[in-house]
Motif scaffolding. Structure first.
Motif, PDB file in Angstrom:
ATOM      1  N   THR A   1       6.014  -6.891   8.399  1.00 39.87           N
ATOM      2  CA  THR A   1       5.624  -5.613   7.826  1.00 39.87           C
ATOM      3  C   THR A   1       6.850  -4.739   7.632  1.00 39.87           C
ATOM      4  O   THR A   1       7.695  -4.656   8.521  1.00 39.87           O
ATOM      5  N   GLY A   2       6.929  -4.092   6.490  1.00 41.66           N
ATOM      6  CA  GLY A   2       8.000  -3.137   6.214  1.00 41.66           C
ATOM      7  C   GLY A   2       7.396  -1.806   5.810  1.00 41.66           C
ATOM      8  O   GLY A   2       6.416  -1.761   5.072  1.00 41.66           O
ATOM      9  N   LYS A   3       7.948  -0.743   6.317  1.00 35.37           N
ATOM     10  CA  LYS A   3       7.483   0.599   5.958  1.00 35.37           C
ATOM     11  C   LYS A   3       8.677   1.404   5.477  1.00 35.37           C
ATOM     12  O   LYS A   3       9.758   1.326   6.048  1.00 35.37           O
TER      13      LYS A   3
ATOM     14  N   THR B   1       5.276   3.804   1.982  1.00 35.12           N
ATOM     15  CA  THR B   1       4.953   2.492   1.417  1.00 35.12           C
ATOM     16  C   THR B   1       4.940   1.466   2.531  1.00 35.12           C
ATOM     17  O   THR B   1       5.869   1.409   3.336  1.00 35.12           O
ATOM     18  N   GLU B   2       3.878   0.681   2.578  1.00 31.54           N
ATOM     19  CA  GLU B   2       3.786  -0.410   3.541  1.00 31.54           C
ATOM     20  C   GLU B   2       3.692  -1.713   2.767  1.00 31.54           C
ATOM     21  O   GLU B   2       2.831  -1.873   1.909  1.00 31.54           O
ATOM     22  N   LYS B   3       4.610  -2.628   3.067  1.00 32.07           N
ATOM     23  CA  LYS B   3       4.571  -3.967   2.480  1.00 32.07           C
ATOM     24  C   LYS B   3       4.360  -4.943   3.623  1.00 32.07           C
ATOM     25  O   LYS B   3       5.084  -4.910   4.613  1.00 32.07           O
ATOM     26  N   ALA B   4       3.344  -5.799   3.479  1.00 32.22           N
ATOM     27  CA  ALA B   4       3.011  -6.737   4.545  1.00 32.22           C
ATOM     28  C   ALA B   4       2.868  -8.142   3.989  1.00 32.22           C
ATOM     29  O   ALA B   4       2.217  -8.352   2.968  1.00 32.22           O
TER      30      ALA B   4
ATOM     31  N   LYS C   1       0.851  -1.194   0.000  1.00 29.96           N
ATOM     32  CA  LYS C   1       0.000   0.000   0.000  1.00 29.96           C
ATOM     33  C   LYS C   1       0.881   1.236   0.000  1.00 29.96           C
ATOM     34  O   LYS C   1       1.984   1.227   0.535  1.00 29.96           O
ATOM     35  N   ARG C   2       0.363   2.293  -0.585  1.00 25.49           N
ATOM     36  CA  ARG C   2       0.989   3.613  -0.493  1.00 25.49           C
ATOM     37  C   ARG C   2       0.014   4.537   0.220  1.00 25.49           C
ATOM     38  O   ARG C   2      -1.145   4.643  -0.172  1.00 25.49           O
ATOM     39  N   VAL C   3       0.496   5.203   1.238  1.00 21.55           N
ATOM     40  CA  VAL C   3      -0.319   6.156   1.994  1.00 21.55           C
ATOM     41  C   VAL C   3       0.224   7.545   1.674  1.00 21.55           C
ATOM     42  O   VAL C   3       1.356   7.874   2.032  1.00 21.55           O
ATOM     43  N   TYR C   4      -0.573   8.328   0.965  1.00 21.95           N
ATOM     44  CA  TYR C   4      -0.167   9.681   0.565  1.00 21.95           C
ATOM     45  C   TYR C   4      -0.498  10.654   1.695  1.00 21.95           C
ATOM     46  O   TYR C   4      -1.625  10.701   2.172  1.00 21.95           O
ATOM     47  N   LEU C   5       0.515  11.414   2.118  1.00 18.78           N
ATOM     48  CA  LEU C   5       0.391  12.208   3.337  1.00 18.78           C
ATOM     49  C   LEU C   5       0.658  13.688   3.166  1.00 18.78           C
ATOM     50  O   LEU C   5       0.730  14.402   4.158  1.00 18.78           O
TER      51      LEU C   5
END
Length: 114
Positions: free
Chosen positions: A72-74, A60-63, A37-41
């Motif tokens: 989980t990686g951020k 970017t969150e990779k789970a 996922k990409r979380v736009y902030l």
């Protein structure tokens, strides 16, 4: 509920974008699900921070979910060499486990798991 909230927060290029969501197999943990996922902030930053970061700022969150294990990686688009790696194991013991381990890896420059 979470999906609805994510959709509501995704106006004007902000919010959560699901890049990948597919089954994944790990030789150690077995079958699971990989999600990126990409979380736009950008709009959530204070004005002084918006002045120094690029307009396209996201986390970017990779789970990798292999219940009861989750990896989980951020990482951040603005600081590409910075990342956080979290490994979680769910246990049915009401939090009474004395073997809790905390391990965070930051500024990791190695490749992705997937």
């Amino acid at each position: 509920m979470i999906s609805k909230h994510s959709h509501e927060q995704s106006d004007r290029g902000e919010g959560v974008e699901v890049v990948q969501n597919e089954p994944f197999e790990d030789p150690h943990h077995g079958n699971g699900q990989f999600t990126e996922k990409r979380v736009y902030l950008n709009s959530k930053l204070p004005s002084w921070a918006r002045a120094v970061v690029p307009k396209i700022f996201y986390v970017t969150e990779k789970a990798w979910n292999y219940y009861p294990y989750t990896i989980t990686g951020k990482s951040c688009s603005f600081l590409p060499k910075f990342s956080i790696h979290i490994e979680t194991k769910y246990e049915d013991n009401k939090g009474s486990n004395d073997r809790v381990q905390w391990r965070f890896i930051c500024f990791q420059t190695t490749g992705d798991r997937g």
